[in-house]
Design a protein around this motif. Structure first.
Motif, mmCIF file in Angstrom:
data_model
loop_
_atom_site.group_PDB
_atom_site.id
_atom_site.type_symbol
_atom_site.label_atom_id
_atom_site.label_comp_id
_atom_site.label_asym_id
_atom_site.label_seq_id
_atom_site.Cartn_x
_atom_site.Cartn_y
_atom_site.Cartn_z
ATOM 1 N N ILE A 124 1.216 -1.104 0.179
ATOM 2 C CA ILE A 124 -0.045 0.223 -0.181
ATOM 3 C C ILE A 124 0.728 1.008 0.059
ATOM 4 O O ILE A 124 0.424 2.389 -1.165
ATOM 5 N N ASN A 125 2.243 1.203 0.859
ATOM 6 C CA ASN A 125 2.582 2.512 0.622
ATOM 7 C C ASN A 125 3.643 3.037 -0.742
ATOM 8 O O ASN A 125 4.239 4.057 -0.649
ATOM 9 N N GLU A 126 3.422 1.694 -1.559
ATOM 10 C CA GLU A 126 3.920 1.861 -2.873
ATOM 11 C C GLU A 126 3.061 2.398 -3.856
ATOM 12 O O GLU A 126 3.591 3.069 -4.543
ATOM 13 N N LEU A 127 2.293 2.692 -3.231
ATOM 14 C CA LEU A 127 1.163 3.007 -4.587
ATOM 15 C C LEU A 127 1.343 4.091 -4.708
ATOM 16 O O LEU A 127 1.777 5.270 -3.930
ATOM 17 N N PRO A 128 0.490 5.069 -5.753
ATOM 18 C CA PRO A 128 0.500 6.731 -6.246
ATOM 19 C C PRO A 128 -0.715 6.903 -5.187
ATOM 20 O O PRO A 128 -1.621 7.604 -6.040
ATOM 21 N N ALA A 140 -6.808 1.998 13.399
ATOM 22 C CA ALA A 140 -6.045 1.080 12.548
ATOM 23 C C ALA A 140 -5.002 1.009 10.975
ATOM 24 O O ALA A 140 -4.328 0.414 10.812
ATOM 25 N N LEU A 141 -5.227 2.707 10.117
ATOM 26 C CA LEU A 141 -4.661 2.909 10.015
ATOM 27 C C LEU A 141 -2.806 2.362 9.884
ATOM 28 O O LEU A 141 -1.898 2.134 9.349
ATOM 29 N N LEU A 142 -2.693 3.023 11.273
ATOM 30 C CA LEU A 142 -1.082 2.343 11.727
ATOM 31 C C LEU A 142 -1.036 1.020 11.780
ATOM 32 O O LEU A 142 0.055 0.787 11.815
ATOM 33 N N HIS A 143 -2.103 0.310 12.640
ATOM 34 C CA HIS A 143 -1.840 -0.669 12.915
ATOM 35 C C HIS A 143 -1.813 -1.443 11.014
ATOM 36 O O HIS A 143 -1.167 -2.333 11.291
ATOM 37 N N LEU A 144 -1.914 -0.909 10.272
ATOM 38 C CA LEU A 144 -2.371 -0.925 8.951
ATOM 39 C C LEU A 144 -0.525 -1.053 7.913
ATOM 40 O O LEU A 144 -0.199 -1.231 7.614
#
Length: 542
Positions: free
Chosen positions: A472-476, A494-498
């Motif tokens: 996900i962190n590599e998506l634009p 929740a975002l931080l957990h992911l």
């Protein structure tokens, strides 16, 4: 009183005389006492689990009671008195059952042994001694995380209650809520332990949002793109604000054939995309937006108003006579519908003049939840590979009245035309009615729904990451988040957990985060405050 659980808190440090939301000191004290009794109940519930005593109704009660303490939900002292005494009843009942099973019920003085006062005055005085500044912690960073977990649990509780109403629950959610609440009274946990509990709150938040998403879509169908008129038409009217789909469905059923049009307000806009709700021909459109114009909008509405959950400050005299509440919402002197029988609301709407003419000022398109977007995923992927779509922005979160909210409007307006904006929650009402055009038939503004639908947005991101075979962190993709209250806190966790990084958060950072905790979040997740739209866009796209 002392309260700094929302972004609007006085001077960004805390409300000490009266809440910016309108919460009075007596209500603040009763909320503090309720939370303290829930911590005691949770301590006993944990021991009950060790004896294999797991009681669904106690889990449900705990999340409903915690939900009642969210910003702008319940300001009724009498209801808090009832909840406090119920919490103690459940606690003592569990103790008896533990003892009968051979377990120990020897608790030190404190939350697990509190005897509540017999009247409101006594309860208020007790609450003044157990507020959030009294939680045991020598280290300010641990206290900061205790408050973060508390506020995250409040958000989880709200979503858990919404899901339960739709028949969805998971005992692991109740187990974490009890674990987290009980831990607040502990002194033996390290900073790393509290970081773990904070991220576990995010994990539980994700699970709870998944339950709610399943409840919504299994009952009402997956949202489909739908154009919603902004305005009204001649006739009697009821306005529904809040989040609860069940309340809206029951109201639609009960008003069929009565000559009343049903309008949405605030986050209820997205409900027009659900097939099982949009089938009602008297379910018309959206009247008004949210926060920044809310009081005037309610005052101008010539029909009955039903508030199904939080999202409004204390009622104003200008519309108080036409206002009803349901669910966990409660204010002194405002009629509360506790059994989904909306006859009082309907009778009031029939007695009021309603609209005397038709007026539509525009339209908004809703329904771009995960199924709708993923159904055209091939077109999206092709557009990205062809360079037609350069970047995705998830501009999501809460609206509010505090200065600085115009950042999000300006940001979206300045997003380059080869980029797509995905949005959910009420922050979108700063820009939702603008025409941003499309890219090859794909709208540049995709409305994924309520804050409750954050799970759907995450599923879109996860599916795109899988399609491109990247993380996900590599998506634009960049997340631009606005927060207001505790549901936003649990979504952020929740975002931080992911493991999602590089989140831009605003319009101001939570007052309950110490510099050290904020530094830790920056180090682990590269979370950062918003600056200006031009600076942030340049940093993201260049």
């Amino acid at each position: 009183m002392f309260c700094y659980q929302c972004e609007q808190t006085f001077k960004g440090t805390g409300c000490t005389v009266q809440g910016v939301c309108g919460k009075k000191p007596d209500v603040a004290s009763l909320q503090d006492l309720l939370l303290y009794t829930l911590m005691g109940l949770s301590q006993v519930a944990i021991d009950a689990r060790k004896q294999n005593i797991i009681d669904e109704k106690i889990g449900v009660f705990t999340v409903q009671a915690a939900f009642s303490t969210l910003t702008n939900v319940d300001f009724d002292p009498d209801r808090f008195s009832k909840l406090i005494h119920e919490a103690v009843f459940f606690r003592e009942d569990l103790k008896t059952r533990i003892k009968d099973s051979g377990g120990s019920v020897d608790y030190p003085d404190g939350a697990a042994n509190l005897t509540p006062g017999t009247d409101l005055e006594e309860l208020v005085k007790q609450g003044e001694t157990v507020g959030i500044k009294t939680y045991p912690a020598d280290d300010p960073d641990i206290l900061s995380l205790k408050h973060t977990v508390l506020y995250g649990i409040k958000g989880v509780s709200a979503y858990a209650d919404h899901a339960y109403i739709l028949g969805k629950m998971d005992d692991s959610v109740f187990a974490y809520v009890h674990e987290g609440l009980a831990a607040i009274q502990r002194t033996d946990l390290t900073l790393d332990d509290w970081l773990g509990l904070t991220l576990k709150c995010g994990e539980t938040a994700l699970k709870t949002m998944e339950l709610l998403d399943a409840g919504n879509t299994e009952i009402y169908g997956h949202p489909v793109p739908t154009k919603v008129p902004l305005g009204y038409k001649r006739g009697k009217a009821i306005l529904v604000s809040g989040h609860d789909l069940k309340d809206l469905e029951e109201l639609l059923k009960q008003t069929q054939g009565k000559g009343i049009n049903i309008y949405t307000h605030g986050e209820m806009l997205s409900t027009h995309g659900y097939p099982e709700l949009k089938k009602y021909n008297h379910f018309y459109g959206q009247f008004g937006t949210a926060w920044q114009k809310q009081i005037k909008e309610f005052a101008d509405f010539p029909g009955a108003i039903l508030m199904t959950t939080n999202c409004i400050q204390r009622p104003q005299k200008s519309y108080q006579d036409n206002l009803f509440t349901s669910g966990m919402v409660g204010w002194p002197g405002i009629p509360h519908i506790s059994d989904l029988n909306f006859k009082p609301v309907i009778d009031r709407a029939l007695a009021l003049p309603g609209f005397v003419e038709d007026k539509v000022t525009g339209e908004a398109t809703v329904g771009f939840a995960r199924n709708a977007v993923l159904n055209v995923a091939d077109k999206v992927i092709e557009a990205v590979k062809a360079g037609d779509i350069r970047h995705f922005f998830l501009v999501a979160g809460c609206d509010g009245a505090k200065p600085g909210r115009n950042y999000y409007t300006e940001f979206v307006e300045k997003v380059p035309k080869d980029c797509v904006v995905l949005t959910c929650a009420c922050g979108k009402y700063r820009f939702f009615d603008q025409d941003f055009g499309d890219i090859g038939g794909i709208p540049r503004l995709l409305d994924a729904g309520q804050c409750n639908d954050s799970y759907s947005s995450l599923q879109i991101a996860t599916a795109l990451a899988k399609a491109f075979n990247v993380g996900i962190n590599e998506l634009p993709l960049s997340l631009i988040i606005s927060w207001y209250e505790q549901k936003a806190v649990c979504v952020l966790l929740a975002l931080l957990h992911l493991g999602i990084k590089d989140i831009r958060l605003g319009p101001s950072l939570p007052a309950f985060l110490t510099p050290n905790i904020l530094g830790t979040l920056v180090k682990l997740f590269d979370i950062k405050p918003i600056t200006t739209p031009d600076e942030d866009l340049a940093a993201i796209l260049n």
